[in-house]
Design a protein around this motif. Structure first.
Motif, PDB file in Angstrom:
ATOM      1  N   MET A   1       0.821  -1.199   0.000  1.00 64.24           N
ATOM      2  CA  MET A   1       0.000   0.000   0.000  1.00 64.24           C
ATOM      3  C   MET A   1       0.859   1.255   0.000  1.00 64.24           C
ATOM      4  O   MET A   1       0.496   2.244  -0.606  1.00 64.24           O
ATOM      5  N   GLU A   2       2.002   1.195   0.701  1.00 60.41           N
ATOM      6  CA  GLU A   2       2.901   2.346   0.753  1.00 60.41           C
ATOM      7  C   GLU A   2       3.417   2.698  -0.644  1.00 60.41           C
ATOM      8  O   GLU A   2       3.480   3.872  -1.005  1.00 60.41           O
ATOM      9  N   ARG A   3       3.741   1.674  -1.435  1.00 59.66           N
ATOM     10  CA  ARG A   3       4.255   1.917  -2.789  1.00 59.66           C
ATOM     11  C   ARG A   3       3.181   2.573  -3.670  1.00 59.66           C
ATOM     12  O   ARG A   3       3.479   3.475  -4.449  1.00 59.66           O
ATOM     13  N   LEU A   4       1.949   2.123  -3.534  1.00 57.75           N
ATOM     14  CA  LEU A   4       0.849   2.704  -4.292  1.00 57.75           C
ATOM     15  C   LEU A   4       0.661   4.176  -3.922  1.00 57.75           C
ATOM     16  O   LEU A   4       0.436   5.027  -4.790  1.00 57.75           O
ATOM     17  N   LEU A   5       0.776   4.479  -2.652  1.00 56.67           N
ATOM     18  CA  LEU A   5       0.652   5.863  -2.200  1.00 56.67           C
ATOM     19  C   LEU A   5       1.781   6.727  -2.754  1.00 56.67           C
ATOM     20  O   LEU A   5       1.546   7.869  -3.167  1.00 56.67           O
ATOM     21  N   LEU A   6       3.001   6.199  -2.776  1.00 60.22           N
ATOM     22  CA  LEU A   6       4.133   6.933  -3.358  1.00 60.22           C
ATOM     23  C   LEU A   6       3.863   7.279  -4.825  1.00 60.22           C
ATOM     24  O   LEU A   6       4.103   8.404  -5.266  1.00 60.22           O
ATOM     25  N   GLY A  11       2.432  11.017  -8.840  1.00 61.27           N
ATOM     26  CA  GLY A  11       1.679  11.254 -10.068  1.00 61.27           C
ATOM     27  C   GLY A  11       0.896  12.550 -10.032  1.00 61.27           C
ATOM     28  O   GLY A  11       0.821  13.273 -11.022  1.00 61.27           O
ATOM     29  N   GLY A  12       0.318  12.850  -8.886  1.00 65.71           N
ATOM     30  CA  GLY A  12      -0.408  14.121  -8.743  1.00 65.71           C
ATOM     31  C   GLY A  12       0.513  15.312  -8.899  1.00 65.71           C
ATOM     32  O   GLY A  12       0.178  16.287  -9.585  1.00 65.71           O
ATOM     33  N   GLY A  55      19.636   5.486  -9.276  1.00 65.30           N
ATOM     34  CA  GLY A  55      19.005   4.520  -8.386  1.00 65.30           C
ATOM     35  C   GLY A  55      19.361   3.090  -8.692  1.00 65.30           C
ATOM     36  O   GLY A  55      19.871   2.366  -7.832  1.00 65.30           O
ATOM     37  N   ALA A  56      19.110   2.668  -9.908  1.00 67.30           N
ATOM     38  CA  ALA A  56      19.272   1.257 -10.252  1.00 67.30           C
ATOM     39  C   ALA A  56      20.724   0.874 -10.517  1.00 67.30           C
ATOM     40  O   ALA A  56      21.143  -0.225 -10.184  1.00 67.30           O
ATOM     41  N   GLU A  57      21.479   1.760 -11.111  1.00 63.24           N
ATOM     42  CA  GLU A  57      22.855   1.428 -11.489  1.00 63.24           C
ATOM     43  C   GLU A  57      23.878   1.856 -10.443  1.00 63.24           C
ATOM     44  O   GLU A  57      24.728   1.087 -10.042  1.00 63.24           O
ATOM     45  N   PRO A  62      17.326   5.242  -2.869  1.00 60.44           N
ATOM     46  CA  PRO A  62      16.543   4.088  -2.434  1.00 60.44           C
ATOM     47  C   PRO A  62      15.438   3.774  -3.446  1.00 60.44           C
ATOM     48  O   PRO A  62      14.962   4.659  -4.166  1.00 60.44           O
ATOM     49  N   ASP A  63      15.015   2.513  -3.487  1.00 55.62           N
ATOM     50  CA  ASP A  63      13.956   2.103  -4.416  1.00 55.62           C
ATOM     51  C   ASP A  63      12.678   2.917  -4.239  1.00 55.62           C
ATOM     52  O   ASP A  63      12.015   3.249  -5.211  1.00 55.62           O
ATOM     53  N   SER A  64      12.340   3.256  -2.997  1.00 61.12           N
ATOM     54  CA  SER A  64      11.103   4.025  -2.756  1.00 61.12           C
ATOM     55  C   SER A  64      11.202   5.420  -3.375  1.00 61.12           C
ATOM     56  O   SER A  64      10.232   5.924  -3.939  1.00 61.12           O
ATOM     57  N   THR A  65      12.364   6.033  -3.304  1.00 64.26           N
ATOM     58  CA  THR A  65      12.565   7.361  -3.903  1.00 64.26           C
ATOM     59  C   THR A  65      12.497   7.269  -5.418  1.00 64.26           C
ATOM     60  O   THR A  65      11.870   8.096  -6.085  1.00 64.26           O
ATOM     61  N   ARG A  66      13.130   6.241  -5.956  1.00 68.38           N
ATOM     62  CA  ARG A  66      13.122   6.040  -7.412  1.00 68.38           C
ATOM     63  C   ARG A  66      11.703   5.786  -7.900  1.00 68.38           C
ATOM     64  O   ARG A  66      11.282   6.343  -8.911  1.00 68.38           O
ATOM     65  N   LEU A  67      10.928   4.989  -7.172  1.00 70.04           N
ATOM     66  CA  LEU A  67       9.540   4.721  -7.528  1.00 70.04           C
ATOM     67  C   LEU A  67       8.712   6.003  -7.495  1.00 70.04           C
ATOM     68  O   LEU A  67       7.943   6.282  -8.416  1.00 70.04           O
ATOM     69  N   PHE A  68       8.877   6.790  -6.447  1.00 71.18           N
ATOM     70  CA  PHE A  68       8.148   8.051  -6.301  1.00 71.18           C
ATOM     71  C   PHE A  68       8.453   8.994  -7.473  1.00 71.18           C
ATOM     72  O   PHE A  68       7.543   9.578  -8.059  1.00 71.18           O
ATOM     73  N   ILE A  69       9.726   9.102  -7.824  1.00 73.77           N
ATOM     74  CA  ILE A  69      10.117  10.047  -8.882  1.00 73.77           C
ATOM     75  C   ILE A  69       9.774   9.509 -10.268  1.00 73.77           C
ATOM     76  O   ILE A  69       9.169  10.226 -11.075  1.00 73.77           O
ATOM     77  N   THR A  70      10.168   8.260 -10.569  1.00 76.90           N
ATOM     78  CA  THR A  70       9.999   7.770 -11.945  1.00 76.90           C
ATOM     79  C   THR A  70       8.560   7.384 -12.261  1.00 76.90           C
ATOM     80  O   THR A  70       7.950   7.948 -13.164  1.00 76.90           O
ATOM     81  N   THR A  71       8.016   6.429 -11.550  1.00 79.43           N
ATOM     82  CA  THR A  71       6.657   5.969 -11.847  1.00 79.43           C
ATOM     83  C   THR A  71       5.634   7.013 -11.430  1.00 79.43           C
ATOM     84  O   THR A  71       4.658   7.247 -12.144  1.00 79.43           O
ATOM     85  N   GLY A  72       5.867   7.669 -10.294  1.00 79.94           N
ATOM     86  CA  GLY A  72       4.941   8.680  -9.804  1.00 79.94           C
ATOM     87  C   GLY A  72       5.071  10.008 -10.530  1.00 79.94           C
ATOM     88  O   GLY A  72       4.286  10.304 -11.428  1.00 79.94           O
ATOM     89  N   MET A  73       6.061  10.801 -10.130  1.00 80.74           N
ATOM     90  CA  MET A  73       6.189  12.158 -10.675  1.00 80.74           C
ATOM     91  C   MET A  73       6.369  12.174 -12.192  1.00 80.74           C
ATOM     92  O   MET A  73       5.660  12.887 -12.902  1.00 80.74           O
ATOM     93  N   LEU A  74       7.350  11.419 -12.685  1.00 81.54           N
ATOM     94  CA  LEU A  74       7.599  11.449 -14.127  1.00 81.54           C
ATOM     95  C   LEU A  74       6.499  10.757 -14.906  1.00 81.54           C
ATOM     96  O   LEU A  74       6.203  11.133 -16.043  1.00 81.54           O
TER      97      LEU A  74
END
Length: 121
Positions: A1-6, A11-12, A55-57, A62-74
């Motif tokens: 659930m935390e990942r979905l919220l990120l 995204g917003g 993040g990946a390379e 951290p994965d949570s920051t990368r998820l927030f920025i890439t999948t979410g914000m970007l």
């Protein structure tokens, strides 16, 4: 659930930024060409490459920051950034046919399905 919220919060933020950039750019350059969309796609492509590499390379994010920025914000800012990153990764892996199929099908398919949506409406 935390990942979905990120992803949802990111995204917003990304969507709001895309809108703001498009409005500002249209005021400055006019609306005869989609300058705002072009700008967010190019900026988003740069930042997804940067963030994924950090993040990946390089393991600097951290994965949570990368998820927030890439999948979410970007993801909210522009989905073109993900397309660019995934296509570049295919090219780097030597999967040239798959990369070009992705480019052609995404571009032609996107335009075709957009046309279809307009026609259906």
């Amino acid at each position: 659930m935390e990942r979905l919220l990120l992803v949802a919060v990111g995204g917003g933020i990304g969507s709001a930024l895309r809108y703001a950039v498009s409005v500002v750019v249209a005021r400055g350059l006019g609306s005869d060409f989609p300058y705002g969309t072009l700008l967010v796609n190019l900026v988003g492509s740069f930042f997804i490459g940067l963030v994924q590499e950090l993040g990946a390379e390089a393991l600097l994010l951290p994965d949570s920051t990368r998820l927030f920025i890439t999948t979410g914000m970007l993801g909210g800012f522009t989905t073109y950034s993900t397309f660019s990153y995934e296509t570049l990764r295919l090219l780097q892996a030597g999967a040239w046919p798959q990369a070009w199929i992705n480019v052609v099908v995404t571009t032609a398919g996107g335009l075709g399905f957009c046309f279809l949506g307009i026609a259906v409406a």
